[in-house]
Motif scaffolding. Structure first.
Motif, mmCIF file in Angstrom:
data_model
loop_
_atom_site.group_PDB
_atom_site.id
_atom_site.type_symbol
_atom_site.label_atom_id
_atom_site.label_comp_id
_atom_site.label_asym_id
_atom_site.label_seq_id
_atom_site.Cartn_x
_atom_site.Cartn_y
_atom_site.Cartn_z
ATOM 1 N N TYR A 242 -24.281 39.776 41.252
ATOM 2 C CA TYR A 242 -24.556 40.713 42.346
ATOM 3 C C TYR A 242 -24.276 42.153 41.928
ATOM 4 O O TYR A 242 -24.886 43.101 42.449
ATOM 5 C CB TYR A 242 -23.695 40.372 43.566
ATOM 6 C CG TYR A 242 -24.216 39.221 44.388
ATOM 7 C CD1 TYR A 242 -25.351 39.359 45.180
ATOM 8 C CD2 TYR A 242 -23.574 38.001 44.378
ATOM 9 C CE1 TYR A 242 -25.830 38.309 45.934
ATOM 10 C CE2 TYR A 242 -24.044 36.939 45.138
ATOM 11 C CZ TYR A 242 -25.169 37.100 45.904
ATOM 12 O OH TYR A 242 -25.646 36.054 46.662
ATOM 13 N N SER A 262 -35.403 41.590 41.862
ATOM 14 C CA SER A 262 -35.103 40.870 43.103
ATOM 15 C C SER A 262 -36.305 40.083 43.589
ATOM 16 O O SER A 262 -36.181 38.933 44.035
ATOM 17 C CB SER A 262 -34.657 41.855 44.188
ATOM 18 O OG SER A 262 -33.484 42.521 43.810
ATOM 19 N N GLN A 357 -15.912 34.182 45.736
ATOM 20 C CA GLN A 357 -16.921 35.209 45.489
ATOM 21 C C GLN A 357 -16.408 36.622 45.773
ATOM 22 O O GLN A 357 -16.663 37.535 44.963
ATOM 23 C CB GLN A 357 -18.185 34.929 46.309
ATOM 24 C CG GLN A 357 -19.296 35.954 46.060
ATOM 25 C CD GLN A 357 -20.628 35.491 46.596
ATOM 26 O OE1 GLN A 357 -21.171 34.487 46.143
ATOM 27 N NE2 GLN A 357 -21.158 36.186 47.581
ATOM 28 N N LEU A 361 -16.400 39.613 42.983
ATOM 29 C CA LEU A 361 -17.020 40.919 43.172
ATOM 30 C C LEU A 361 -16.036 42.052 42.899
ATOM 31 O O LEU A 361 -16.412 43.109 42.378
ATOM 32 C CB LEU A 361 -17.567 41.031 44.594
ATOM 33 C CG LEU A 361 -18.721 40.089 44.959
ATOM 34 C CD1 LEU A 361 -19.060 40.216 46.431
ATOM 35 C CD2 LEU A 361 -19.938 40.368 44.102
#
Length: 417
Positions: A242, A262, A357, A361
């Protein structure tokens, strides 16, 4: 797919949830447009963090609720909660005190914690067993398309009208979802199993039922290992992507490159999930592991300077593998576990897969700054391969099912008798 869409019950369920997906993605885009200009990106990040944290804390409790009560009712309550969060965003996103805005984010996260386990488990009540794999394929693929449609709709509407008015469109999508869920009126699965009189009440009862779901998972080592695999891969690969994919693609190819990457990734996910619905094999787990392996192409493209078309192709192929894996994995969980515990099982799966997650990040920028993008990408590729094919050593993984001992053991028992 034709057989699925001929079912009025499934068609209502599917259309309502796809509409809700469009609204959810629209809200993410519009919320950024409301919060960032007036409050700054730091507050926007805080809002997302609160929503994610509340969802993570309450997810297992959401699984317990999904197994206790009507799953369509639980999803409807979740939609009401999220609708309340949308109203809070409308009132406080760009002005006013910060606490009500964070409270709106917390309500939205609580709604998501109720919704996700109930939605996964409800599919078994809506669709017969022989069609569930195809139903998951359609569910996963159309959710990806719905997310893209929501983002595009938000962009078009924001160009012409104010963000608060755009946010009201999401209210309409929740109303559509609520109407379909009220019409479905799925019965509680516990009714079919008979009442339970031995369970404690209150918080002790919730904890006891959560423990039952954990015990059911631990009885199946292949399920436990695959949930652990999801935790590892999200932390080292999918979570960091991400951050790293937009960062590297924009630095190499320009600001518009991430849009192309994307789009390719989304297209691959749709194709892969539809292909997953067509897999017919006695070893679906082996197919799923082989489908995951091409995900290493994205870390390779992060480590090596490749043309943009190759970066896009890597994203498409890897995302197709993830889509195929998800269809086979979710449909196998439906077959493996009794309906009475599926809400808790899917809650545990979501918690295991995405619980780390937010940490990933937060940690990824620090690791990249310390060791660099290329070494981190190589590490991610190695972890992916080892965790993917290492899981096949656990009995049951290749079949995505618990194997029962037959043949010689049965003969030996008969001889002894």
């Amino acid at each position: 797919m034709r057989a699925l869409l001929r079912s009025r019950q499934y068609l209502a369920f599917w259309l309502g949830q796809v509409t809700s997906t469009v609204g959810n993605q629209l809200t993410v885009v519009v919320l950024a447009a409301l919060v960032v200009p007036d409050r700054g990106p730091g507050v926007f990040g805080l809002v997302l963090a609160v929503e994610s944290a509340v969802m993570g804390v309450l997810l297992l409790a959401g699984g317990v609720v999904a197994d206790r009560y009507s799953r369509s009712t639980v999803m409807a309550v979740a939609d009401v909660l999220r609708l309340g969060g949308i109203v809070g965003f409308f009132l406080f996103a760009s002005q006013g005190p910060l606490v009500p805005l964070l409270f709106a984010a917390a309500i939205t996260g609580a709604g998501a914690a109720l919704y996700e386990p109930a939605h996964r488990a409800a599919l078994a009540q809506v669709v017969p067993e022989e069609l569930r794999q195809q139903a998951y394929a359609l569910d996963v693929s159309t959710k990806r398309i719905g997310s893209m449609a929501g983002a595009l709709l938000a962009g078009v509407m924001l160009a012409g009208i104010s963000p608060p008015k755009t946010l009201l469109v999401d209210v309409v999508t929740f109303v559509v979802s609520l109407v379909t869920l009220v019409w479905l009126r799925l019965p509680p699965v516990r009714t079919a199993a008979g009442p339970r009189t031995d369970e404690p009440g209150g918080l002790r009862g919730v904890l006891a039922e959560a423990r039952e779901g954990l015990v059911e998972v631990r009885r199946r080592p292949w399920v436990s290992v695959l949930m652990l695999q999801g935790t590892v891969q999200v932390f080292f690969l999918f979570g960091p992507n991400y951050i790293l994919v937009p960062m590297v693609s924009q630095a190499r190819y320009g600001i518009s490159a991430f849009g192309w990457v994307s789009a390719a990734t989304l297209a691959g996910s749709v194709i892969g999930s539809l292909l997953g619905g067509r897999v017919s094999s006695g070893r679906p787990g082996l197919w799923a592991m082989n489908a995951l392996a091409p995900c290493l192409l994205t870390p390779v493209c992060l480590a090596v300077d490749v043309p943009l078309w190759m970066f896009c192709a890597a994203g498409a192929v890897g995302s197709a593998g993830v889509g195929c894996f998800m269809v086979l994995w979710y449909s196998s969980l439906q077959k493996e576990f009794p309906e009475q515990v599926q809400g808790r099982v899917f809650a545990l799966e979501g918690l295991a897969s995405f619980g780390l997650q937010p940490i990933a990040l937060a940690v990824t920028p620090l690791l990249v700054r310390f060791i660099g993008v290329a070494p981190f990408a190589v590490l991610a590729a190695v972890v992916l391969l080892v965790s993917t094919y290492g899981a096949l050593a656990v009995p049951g993984t290749a079949q995505f099912a618990t194997r029962t001992r037959k043949g010689p053991a049965v003969v030996e028992s008969a001889v002894r008798n």
